[in-house]
Design a protein around this motif. Structure first.
Motif, PDB file in Angstrom:
ATOM      1  N   LEU A 153      34.640  42.629  30.608  1.00  0.00           N
ATOM      2  CA  LEU A 153      36.076  42.845  30.823  1.00  0.00           C
ATOM      3  C   LEU A 153      36.424  42.469  32.254  1.00  0.00           C
ATOM      4  O   LEU A 153      35.800  42.973  33.193  1.00  0.00           O
ATOM      5  CB  LEU A 153      36.422  44.319  30.567  1.00  0.00           C
ATOM      6  N   VAL A 154      37.391  41.595  32.428  1.00  0.00           N
ATOM      7  CA  VAL A 154      37.818  41.218  33.773  1.00  0.00           C
ATOM      8  C   VAL A 154      39.250  41.690  33.993  1.00  0.00           C
ATOM      9  O   VAL A 154      40.158  41.317  33.254  1.00  0.00           O
ATOM     10  CB  VAL A 154      37.715  39.697  34.006  1.00  0.00           C
ATOM     11  N   GLY A 155      39.421  42.521  35.018  1.00  0.00           N
ATOM     12  CA  GLY A 155      40.747  43.053  35.353  1.00  0.00           C
ATOM     13  C   GLY A 155      40.905  44.475  34.887  1.00  0.00           C
ATOM     14  O   GLY A 155      40.885  44.753  33.696  1.00  0.00           O
ATOM     15  N   VAL A 156      41.017  45.408  35.835  1.00  0.00           N
ATOM     16  CA  VAL A 156      41.250  46.800  35.446  1.00  0.00           C
ATOM     17  C   VAL A 156      42.532  47.332  36.072  1.00  0.00           C
ATOM     18  O   VAL A 156      42.558  48.357  36.745  1.00  0.00           O
ATOM     19  CB  VAL A 156      40.045  47.735  35.746  1.00  0.00           C
ATOM     20  N   SER A 212      30.014  45.020  31.061  1.00  0.00           N
ATOM     21  CA  SER A 212      30.305  44.749  32.477  1.00  0.00           C
ATOM     22  C   SER A 212      31.821  44.676  32.680  1.00  0.00           C
ATOM     23  O   SER A 212      32.563  44.289  31.778  1.00  0.00           O
ATOM     24  CB  SER A 212      29.642  43.444  32.945  1.00  0.00           C
ATOM     25  N   ILE A 213      32.223  45.108  33.867  1.00  0.00           N
ATOM     26  CA  ILE A 213      33.648  45.140  34.226  1.00  0.00           C
ATOM     27  C   ILE A 213      33.805  44.547  35.618  1.00  0.00           C
ATOM     28  O   ILE A 213      32.987  44.818  36.500  1.00  0.00           O
ATOM     29  CB  ILE A 213      34.186  46.596  34.207  1.00  0.00           C
ATOM     30  N   PHE A 214      34.823  43.720  35.778  1.00  0.00           N
ATOM     31  CA  PHE A 214      35.034  43.046  37.061  1.00  0.00           C
ATOM     32  C   PHE A 214      36.479  43.180  37.510  1.00  0.00           C
ATOM     33  O   PHE A 214      37.394  43.235  36.694  1.00  0.00           O
ATOM     34  CB  PHE A 214      34.691  41.550  36.922  1.00  0.00           C
ATOM     35  N   ASP A 215      36.660  43.218  38.837  1.00  0.00           N
ATOM     36  CA  ASP A 215      38.017  43.224  39.397  1.00  0.00           C
ATOM     37  C   ASP A 215      37.944  42.654  40.812  1.00  0.00           C
ATOM     38  O   ASP A 215      36.883  42.641  41.436  1.00  0.00           O
ATOM     39  CB  ASP A 215      38.606  44.646  39.409  1.00  0.00           C
ATOM     40  N   SER A 216      39.088  42.186  41.296  1.00  0.00           N
ATOM     41  CA  SER A 216      39.099  41.627  42.653  1.00  0.00           C
ATOM     42  C   SER A 216      39.508  42.667  43.697  1.00  0.00           C
ATOM     43  O   SER A 216      39.397  42.416  44.896  1.00  0.00           O
ATOM     44  CB  SER A 216      40.068  40.437  42.714  1.00  0.00           C
ATOM     45  N   ASP A 217      39.985  43.826  43.253  1.00  0.00           N
ATOM     46  CA  ASP A 217      40.509  44.841  44.167  1.00  0.00           C
ATOM     47  C   ASP A 217      39.349  45.638  44.795  1.00  0.00           C
ATOM     48  O   ASP A 217      38.614  46.336  44.096  1.00  0.00           O
ATOM     49  CB  ASP A 217      41.423  45.772  43.357  1.00  0.00           C
ATOM     50  N   PRO A 218      39.187  45.529  46.148  1.00  0.00           N
ATOM     51  CA  PRO A 218      38.063  46.201  46.818  1.00  0.00           C
ATOM     52  C   PRO A 218      38.057  47.712  46.590  1.00  0.00           C
ATOM     53  O   PRO A 218      36.994  48.329  46.586  1.00  0.00           O
ATOM     54  CB  PRO A 218      38.286  45.893  48.307  1.00  0.00           C
ATOM     55  N   LYS A 248      33.264  53.699  38.796  1.00  0.00           N
ATOM     56  CA  LYS A 248      32.685  53.616  37.452  1.00  0.00           C
ATOM     57  C   LYS A 248      33.719  53.960  36.389  1.00  0.00           C
ATOM     58  O   LYS A 248      34.507  54.890  36.560  1.00  0.00           O
ATOM     59  CB  LYS A 248      31.505  54.582  37.333  1.00  0.00           C
ATOM     60  N   ILE A 249      33.713  53.188  35.303  1.00  0.00           N
ATOM     61  CA  ILE A 249      34.561  53.471  34.156  1.00  0.00           C
ATOM     62  C   ILE A 249      33.636  53.663  32.966  1.00  0.00           C
ATOM     63  O   ILE A 249      32.959  52.727  32.547  1.00  0.00           O
ATOM     64  CB  ILE A 249      35.546  52.314  33.877  1.00  0.00           C
ATOM     65  N   GLN A 250      33.557  54.888  32.478  1.00  0.00           N
ATOM     66  CA  GLN A 250      32.653  55.200  31.361  1.00  0.00           C
ATOM     67  C   GLN A 250      31.237  54.652  31.622  1.00  0.00           C
ATOM     68  O   GLN A 250      30.674  53.944  30.790  1.00  0.00           O
ATOM     69  CB  GLN A 250      33.200  54.601  30.066  1.00  0.00           C
ATOM     70  N   GLU A 291      29.914  50.143  36.121  1.00  0.00           N
ATOM     71  CA  GLU A 291      30.423  49.965  37.478  1.00  0.00           C
ATOM     72  C   GLU A 291      31.305  48.732  37.573  1.00  0.00           C
ATOM     73  O   GLU A 291      30.963  47.668  37.044  1.00  0.00           O
ATOM     74  CB  GLU A 291      29.229  49.831  38.440  1.00  0.00           C
ATOM     75  N   VAL A 292      32.440  48.862  38.241  1.00  0.00           N
ATOM     76  CA  VAL A 292      33.322  47.718  38.461  1.00  0.00           C
ATOM     77  C   VAL A 292      32.708  46.832  39.540  1.00  0.00           C
ATOM     78  O   VAL A 292      32.385  47.303  40.632  1.00  0.00           O
ATOM     79  CB  VAL A 292      34.733  48.176  38.884  1.00  0.00           C
ATOM     80  N   GLN A 293      32.526  45.548  39.222  1.00  0.00           N
ATOM     81  CA  GLN A 293      31.881  44.619  40.141  1.00  0.00           C
ATOM     82  C   GLN A 293      32.860  43.542  40.599  1.00  0.00           C
ATOM     83  O   GLN A 293      33.865  43.286  39.941  1.00  0.00           O
ATOM     84  CB  GLN A 293      30.673  43.978  39.442  1.00  0.00           C
TER      85      GLN A 293
END
Lengths: 211, 211
Positions: free
Chosen positions: B88-91, B113-119, B125-127, B130-132
């Motif tokens: 998933l990209v974008g939270v 896996s979960i990804f986002d650009s926001d530092p 962590k979401i469930q 870890e957001v990477q």
């Protein structure tokens, strides 16, 4: 007047065509053809012609369609000539995402009221709309002459929410709760299951090796 | 082997049938019929038979379908015999809603896996996932042998996100960003536009008085 049953797939494609025509119109293009529309959205030209044929004659043989006219005509068919007032119930993650979803407003769906049962959320504002308690649904929705209710509450609260919306006089319900809700036959109901979208993908990825 | 083009509407109905059969199975019911399935999901018995006929012979004349067998068969057709790893990209609001959407896991779609650009989100962590950062997509998605990417980023970041996912080797992309993204022909792409659901409702509410 003869009433044809229009397939839902046709309605969904009309929605896609109208978005494509909006883009084409923004580029300043005056006329288009079923072939160009088909290319733009990824269906066959025959499909475009068949979908439009349900609703009468469009375009001029040899000239094609006037982009603005065809777009306007499809928008009218979809019931989008005027804005719709929408009530949103439930502002968990999904409800919050829906409340700020730009795609709704662009197509004329205006969320005019928002409801939740969580006291910490009631009274807060989401894009200028105040979150109100569930027991105000009937009054507020009726006052706003809201025709559409979006249900984004947990499964256990879904039927109760639907009942409130029906008492308030909505004509249509979009249900995101993962449960079957009951409505009378004259009410339009649509259940959204986001996993179905993934299943269309996995069907295609698997192809014939899966079955 | 002869390949029939299966209509997307059939795939979506198969998904609906399989959910219905899951419920029926949970009630301990052993056999069912196209009529019962049709009643349960709101289509005609002929439609049920036609949809299933694309995939060969099912059931026994006069006896009906074994619920467990038919369910399993449809799940296999949909590619759901085994779990799928999903990135998933974008939270933002929508991504967050998707990351906790129970309907995915129930059908075997596991967000690995979960990804986002926001530092401020990276490292949270979401469930348990870890957001990477975005620049780790290629490495992590490849490592997890993830086949499906969900794009829930703003329109401006969508194509770049898709390109990362493609480089990482995904086979399918579910795009929620309100923009047309480009993928090579061998990649399965599905664009989700939540407003379309409302338009099917308004079409039906309006009926013929609108056009």
């Amino acid at each position: 007047m003869k009433t044809l049953k229009i397939p839902e797939a046709t309605i969904i494609r009309l929605s896609v065509y109208s978005r494509h025509l909006t883009d084409v119109d923004r580029k300043g293009i005056i006329t288009t053809s079923s072939g160009e529309i088909a290319d733009g959205v990824g269906v066959s030209p025959a499909q475009v012609r068949k979908d439009l044929a349900y609703f009468g004659e469009f375009g001029t043989r040899g000239v094609g369609y006037n982009v603005k006219d065809l777009r306007q005509h499809i928008m009218r068919i979809l019931g989008l000539s005027e804005d719709w007032s929408v009530a949103l119930v439930g502002v968990g993650n999904l409800g919050l995402a829906l409340s700020t979803y730009k795609g709704f407003r662009e197509r004329g769906f205006i969320i005019t009221s928002i409801f939740d049962s969580d006291p910490t959320k009631i009274g807060t504002k989401i894009q200028d709309v105040e979150v109100q308690p569930i027991d105000r649904i009937e009054e507020v929705v009726r006052q706003n002459r809201t025709q559409i209710g979006i249900v984004a509450v947990p499964a256990a609260a879904a039927q109760e929410t639907v009942d409130h919306l029906l008492k308030a006089g909505v004509a249509a319900i979009l249900n995101f709760a993962p449960i079957v809700v009951n409505v009378p036959p004259e009410i339009e109901l649509r259940n959204v299951d986001l996993a179905v979208n993934l299943e269309v993908l996995t069907f295609n990825v698997c192809g014939q090796r899966c079955y």
